[in-house]
Write a protein that holds these residues in place. Structure first.
Motif, PDB file in Angstrom:
ATOM      1  N   TYR B 112       0.800  -1.295   0.181  1.00  0.00           N
ATOM      2  CA  TYR B 112      -0.177  -0.003   0.213  1.00  0.00           C
ATOM      3  C   TYR B 112       0.651   1.510  -0.069  1.00  0.00           C
ATOM      4  CZ  TYR B 112      -3.069   3.483   2.204  1.00  0.00           C
ATOM      5  OH  TYR B 112      -4.144   4.901   2.457  1.00  0.00           O
ATOM      6  N   LYS B 113       1.074   2.292  -0.809  1.00  0.00           N
ATOM      7  CA  LYS B 113       1.728   3.199  -1.056  1.00  0.00           C
ATOM      8  C   LYS B 113       3.383   3.164  -1.041  1.00  0.00           C
ATOM      9  CE  LYS B 113      -0.053   7.231   1.003  1.00  0.00           C
ATOM     10  NZ  LYS B 113      -1.015   7.792   2.417  1.00  0.00           N
ATOM     11  N   MET B 119       4.624  -2.142   5.757  1.00  0.00           N
ATOM     12  CA  MET B 119       5.641  -2.654   6.805  1.00  0.00           C
ATOM     13  C   MET B 119       5.699  -1.949   7.646  1.00  0.00           C
ATOM     14  SD  MET B 119       7.290  -5.623   6.091  1.00  0.00           S
ATOM     15  CE  MET B 119       8.002  -7.071   7.406  1.00  0.00           C
ATOM     16  N   GLU B 120       5.827  -1.154   7.441  1.00  0.00           N
ATOM     17  CA  GLU B 120       5.363   0.183   9.127  1.00  0.00           C
ATOM     18  C   GLU B 120       4.343  -0.234  10.173  1.00  0.00           C
ATOM     19  OE1 GLU B 120       7.980   1.777  10.865  1.00  0.00           O
ATOM     20  OE2 GLU B 120       8.753   3.187  10.215  1.00  0.00           O
ATOM     21  N   ARG B 121       3.796  -0.581   9.580  1.00  0.00           N
ATOM     22  CA  ARG B 121       1.990  -0.773   9.997  1.00  0.00           C
ATOM     23  C   ARG B 121       1.758  -1.993  10.468  1.00  0.00           C
ATOM     24  NH1 ARG B 121      -2.615   1.173   6.438  1.00  0.00           N
ATOM     25  NH2 ARG B 121      -3.996   0.638   8.252  1.00  0.00           N
ATOM     26  N   MET B 122       2.097  -3.271   9.313  1.00  0.00           N
ATOM     27  CA  MET B 122       2.498  -4.927   9.220  1.00  0.00           C
ATOM     28  C   MET B 122       3.277  -5.374  11.037  1.00  0.00           C
ATOM     29  SD  MET B 122       4.177  -5.944   6.085  1.00  0.00           S
ATOM     30  CE  MET B 122       3.554  -7.643   6.440  1.00  0.00           C
ATOM     31  N   VAL B 143       8.170 -10.106   4.492  1.00  0.00           N
ATOM     32  CA  VAL B 143       9.059  -8.752   4.322  1.00  0.00           C
ATOM     33  C   VAL B 143       8.348  -8.445   3.328  1.00  0.00           C
ATOM     34  CG1 VAL B 143      11.297  -8.007   3.803  1.00  0.00           C
ATOM     35  CG2 VAL B 143      10.850  -9.878   6.172  1.00  0.00           C
ATOM     36  N   LEU B 144       8.101  -7.091   2.754  1.00  0.00           N
ATOM     37  CA  LEU B 144       7.777  -7.627   1.637  1.00  0.00           C
ATOM     38  C   LEU B 144       9.564  -6.642   0.734  1.00  0.00           C
ATOM     39  CD1 LEU B 144       5.248  -5.121   2.377  1.00  0.00           C
ATOM     40  CD2 LEU B 144       5.272  -6.669   1.943  1.00  0.00           C
ATOM     41  N   LEU B 151      13.911  -2.268   8.850  1.00  0.00           N
ATOM     42  CA  LEU B 151      12.285  -2.141   9.685  1.00  0.00           C
ATOM     43  C   LEU B 151      12.785  -4.094   9.213  1.00  0.00           C
ATOM     44  CD1 LEU B 151      10.201  -0.446   7.205  1.00  0.00           C
ATOM     45  CD2 LEU B 151      10.476  -0.769   9.492  1.00  0.00           C
ATOM     46  N   ILE B 152      13.723  -3.914   8.566  1.00  0.00           N
ATOM     47  CA  ILE B 152      13.886  -5.827   8.720  1.00  0.00           C
ATOM     48  C   ILE B 152      14.430  -5.617   9.886  1.00  0.00           C
ATOM     49  CG2 ILE B 152      14.830  -7.748   7.856  1.00  0.00           C
ATOM     50  CD1 ILE B 152      14.879  -6.606   5.456  1.00  0.00           C
ATOM     51  N   ASN B 153      15.301  -5.183  10.860  1.00  0.00           N
ATOM     52  CA  ASN B 153      16.097  -5.437  11.916  1.00  0.00           C
ATOM     53  C   ASN B 153      14.383  -5.161  12.929  1.00  0.00           C
ATOM     54  OD1 ASN B 153      18.030  -6.045  13.303  1.00  0.00           O
ATOM     55  ND2 ASN B 153      18.400  -4.568  14.311  1.00  0.00           N
TER      56      ASN B 153
END
Ligand code: SF4
Lengths: 260, 405
Positions: B112-113, B119-122, B143-144, B151-153
């Motif tokens: 989305y966007k 990913m932040e929202r997930m 992971v997107l 973010l992965i971390n």
């Protein structure tokens, strides 16, 4: 003469040793004994086990695996304790024969299913394990709260007597909850970390389903990939005995009839 | 939109991700709170197609900025789009978990966007579960593509398992069906980030990373797939690769392949993968035919055995564990039992082997028991009955086979 034993590993083990020494017939205290009503019996629990072991050692040689109690021994003991939970009565015959084989050929022989009896016994154990595993997956809880206390209630039909093991397995998963699993014979109740077992007919509690079922139904149906349809496999994996409380049975049937 | 409808749409859109494992031997998430990990994994139900349901597998949203040709969520698909709120999803999952419908969460999403924001929202959903509900059970976080190492971390601290779907085995094939994705930058780079995280801190992503490939969508062959799998196992330390036979759910005219791929092909790939991972087979030993595919008539181990008749029959009472594993009909459990038994006994009969768990029908032509052969006729003739008339064996090995026949 009949040697009566309890449904515990040590009890059966010593009964087998005593049977080897005396030639007496063995029978569980839980077995219906109509056939032998006229026979006299001895309870193995009342005899001196150390003396039996010493006499057996003298007559047939030392049983090293019983002395060492290593990994093989633990595996064997576990197999027998699980098999004792099976609902079929012929488990006793298999257990007794397998202990005799273990005395003769050693634990590796029986633990690896080499003889037909050991194979059949391990298959029984496998069925008990599978009952436990299925219960862990197929039990559906209804959550309720009474004041500060939280409860999860479920109905489950057990073939083998596994309810206590199952509820203990849920202990960690649902930490902070009191758990109650009702079967047709027994109610297993884990209340404030203490396990109680009560006869179902003495326990007046109806477990009524809440309407969360519909969420599950939607989720379950949405997971189905029609291009991979294999209801035969699905029916094998969810045997009919679970269908009384699992909605899946009806849905699989509908898929079968191409209604979904 | 009503939550029940969202559940329907966002589950339906996630079902093609075939990973269902919930096994994890260690938790990275404290001892307080509720939820636990099962070493074996638990199936809570089975779909009418026979797949295990163990996880609450949903998309956060089925909206996506990308247009991957095979994907049901692609932007050009005219389907109803929706999205869970973070709290809404976390609450719903807890309701499923409490009732013992599932063993954990599998959270994935369309983009989305952009990948970062989605990913932040997930991650927010998982934070609610971990910090507010004190949930310490199993979570698999997808992971997107192209997401940043930071973010992965963040996800690696919260999740038990993470994965990014490779979908295709090579850059060229990916370009054909996922034009917006860059193989190296968007897919391999996040995998390498996860590898590094796992190596440096054992408490992060304790159940390891996995991936999935769509089989047959880009017209690739099995050799290409298995070559990439072998590389991923060796160089990226993936713990598992999932193969999902392509099902045409879109009408995209530029899809290189339009027919569904047989489930048998999928199953052969799993078998070949298993041989590499568990049975010590090297990639080069796998029996690909001239078109680069695994034979469909035989499982790869049987095909390998037939093509390597000079290595058989094998004496059951002497063979090493590794050699036993190469005999058709003998798996890890029966090989271990044979080795244990041999310490005290000689195996003397087919019945003993059967009791141990060996599938005699498959094994009998490839073994000796105390020097005695129980297979059919002479060794050179023994594969005749197995082959059947219509069998297609790898062309390149026909000569070798002719010798055996
Ligand atoms: S990025 Fe993922 S969700 Fe979006 S179209 Fe491609 S495969 Fe589908």
């Amino acid at each position: 003469m009949i040697i009566k034993f309890k449904d515990k590993f040590e009890s059966i083990f010593y009964a087998v040793l005593y049977g080897n020494l005396t030639g007496y017939y063995l029978s569980s205290q839980n077995e219906p004994d109509d056939l032998f009503q006229a026979e006299e019996f001895i309870e193995i629990e009342r005899l001196n086990w150390k003396e039996i072991l010493d006499q057996h050692n003298q007559k047939f040689g030392k049983i090293n695996w019983f002395k060492n109690q290593d990994e093989q021994f633990r595996q064997f003991k576990n197999t027998i304790e699980l098999a004792l939970r099976h609902w079929k009565q012929f488990k006793y015959k298999l257990i007794i024969e397998t202990i005799r084989q273990a005395l003769k050929f050693g634990l590796i022989y029986v633990n690896n299913k080499t003889s037909n009896e050991a194979k059949d016994l391990l298959n029984l154990t496998g069925q008990v394990k599978s009952d436990i595993h299925r219960a862990l997956g197929f039990i559906r809880f209804i959550p309720i709260e009474r004041g500060k206390e939280k409860f999860l209630l479920a109905y489950f039909e057990e073939d083998s007597q596994v309810g206590d093991l199952v509820i203990n397995n849920f202990k960690n998963k649902y930490f902070g909850y009191n758990l109650l699993i009702k079967t047709s014979k027994t109610v297993y109740f884990l209340y404030q970390h203490q396990l109680y077992q009560l006869a179902t007919n003495k326990f007046d509690l109806q477990i009524t389903k809440d309407n969360f079922d519909k969420f599950w139904e939607v989720f379950y149906q949405a997971n189905f990939i029609p291009e991979r349809k294999n209801t035969k496999l699905a029916k094998k994996l969810i045997p009919k005995k679970y269908w009384s409380w699992l909605k899946e049975g009806q849905i699989i049937n509908q898929v079968d009839k191409n209604l979904i | 939109m009503e939550i029940l409808n969202k559940l329907k749409i966002l589950t339906d859109a996630a079902k093609y991700d075939v990973c269902a494992s919930s096994a994890c031997s260690q938790s990275n998430w404290g001892s307080k709170g509720f939820g636990n990990m099962s070493r074996m994994g638990v199936c809570h139900s089975f779909t009418p197609d026979g797949r295990c349901i163990s996880l609450f597998k949903v998309l956060l949203t089925n909206q996506c900025i990308n247009d991957c040709l095979y994907c049901i969520n692609r932007k050009s698909n005219d389907r109803l789009k929706t999205c869970f709120g973070e709290r809404e999803l976390a609450d719903l999952f807890i309701q499923f978990y409490k009732r013992n419908y599932v063993e954990g969460l599998f959270l994935t999403s369309g983009i989305y966007k952009n990948s970062e924001e989605t990913m932040e929202r997930m991650i927010k959903v998982i934070e609610i579960l971990r910090f507010e509900y004190q949930f310490r059970g199993y979570i698999h976080l997808k992971v997107l593509p192209g997401v940043s190492p930071g973010l992965i971390n963040k996800g690696a601290v919260l999740a038990n398992r993470m994965s990014i779907n490779l979908e295709c085995p090579t850059t060229n094939k990916l370009e054909l069906i996922c034009p917006e994705k860059d193989f190296k930058h968007d897919l391999i780079a996040p995998m390498l980030s996860m590898k590094k995280i796992i190596k440096n801190d054992k408490t992060k992503i304790p159940a390891g990373q996995t991936t999935q490939m769509i089989i047959g969508a880009s017209g690739e062959n099995d050799r290409e797939i298995i070559t990439t799998s072998a590389w991923l196992y060796q160089k990226v330390n993936l713990c598992r690769i999932y193969y999902s036979a392509f099902i045409p759910v879109n009408q995209a005219s530029n899809l290189p392949v339009k027919e569904p791929v047989s489930l048998k092909r999928e199953s052969r790939l799993y078998q070949a993968d298993w041989l590499m991972r568990r049975y010590g087979f090297a990639f080069q030993e796998l029996p690909f035919d001239q078109t680069g595919n695994l034979p469909l008539d035989f499982d790869p181990k049987m095909a390998w055995a037939i093509l390597n008749l000079d290595k058989f029959p094998i004496e059951i009472n002497k063979a090493s564990y590794r050699a036993l594993l190469r005999i058709p009909g003998i798996g890890e459990i029966s090989a271990r039992r044979i080795i244990k038994l041999r310490k005290d006994f000689h195996i003397t009969s087919l019945e003993e082997l059967k009791n141990i768990g060996v599938v005699l029908k498959r094994a009998v032509n490839f073994i000796l028991i105390k020097g005695k052969y129980f297979g059919q006729a002479s060794f050179n003739n023994k594969i005749l009955p197995i082959l059947g008339e219509n069998s297609l064996l790898p062309n390149q090995n026909q000569e070798q086979l002719a010798f055996a026949l």
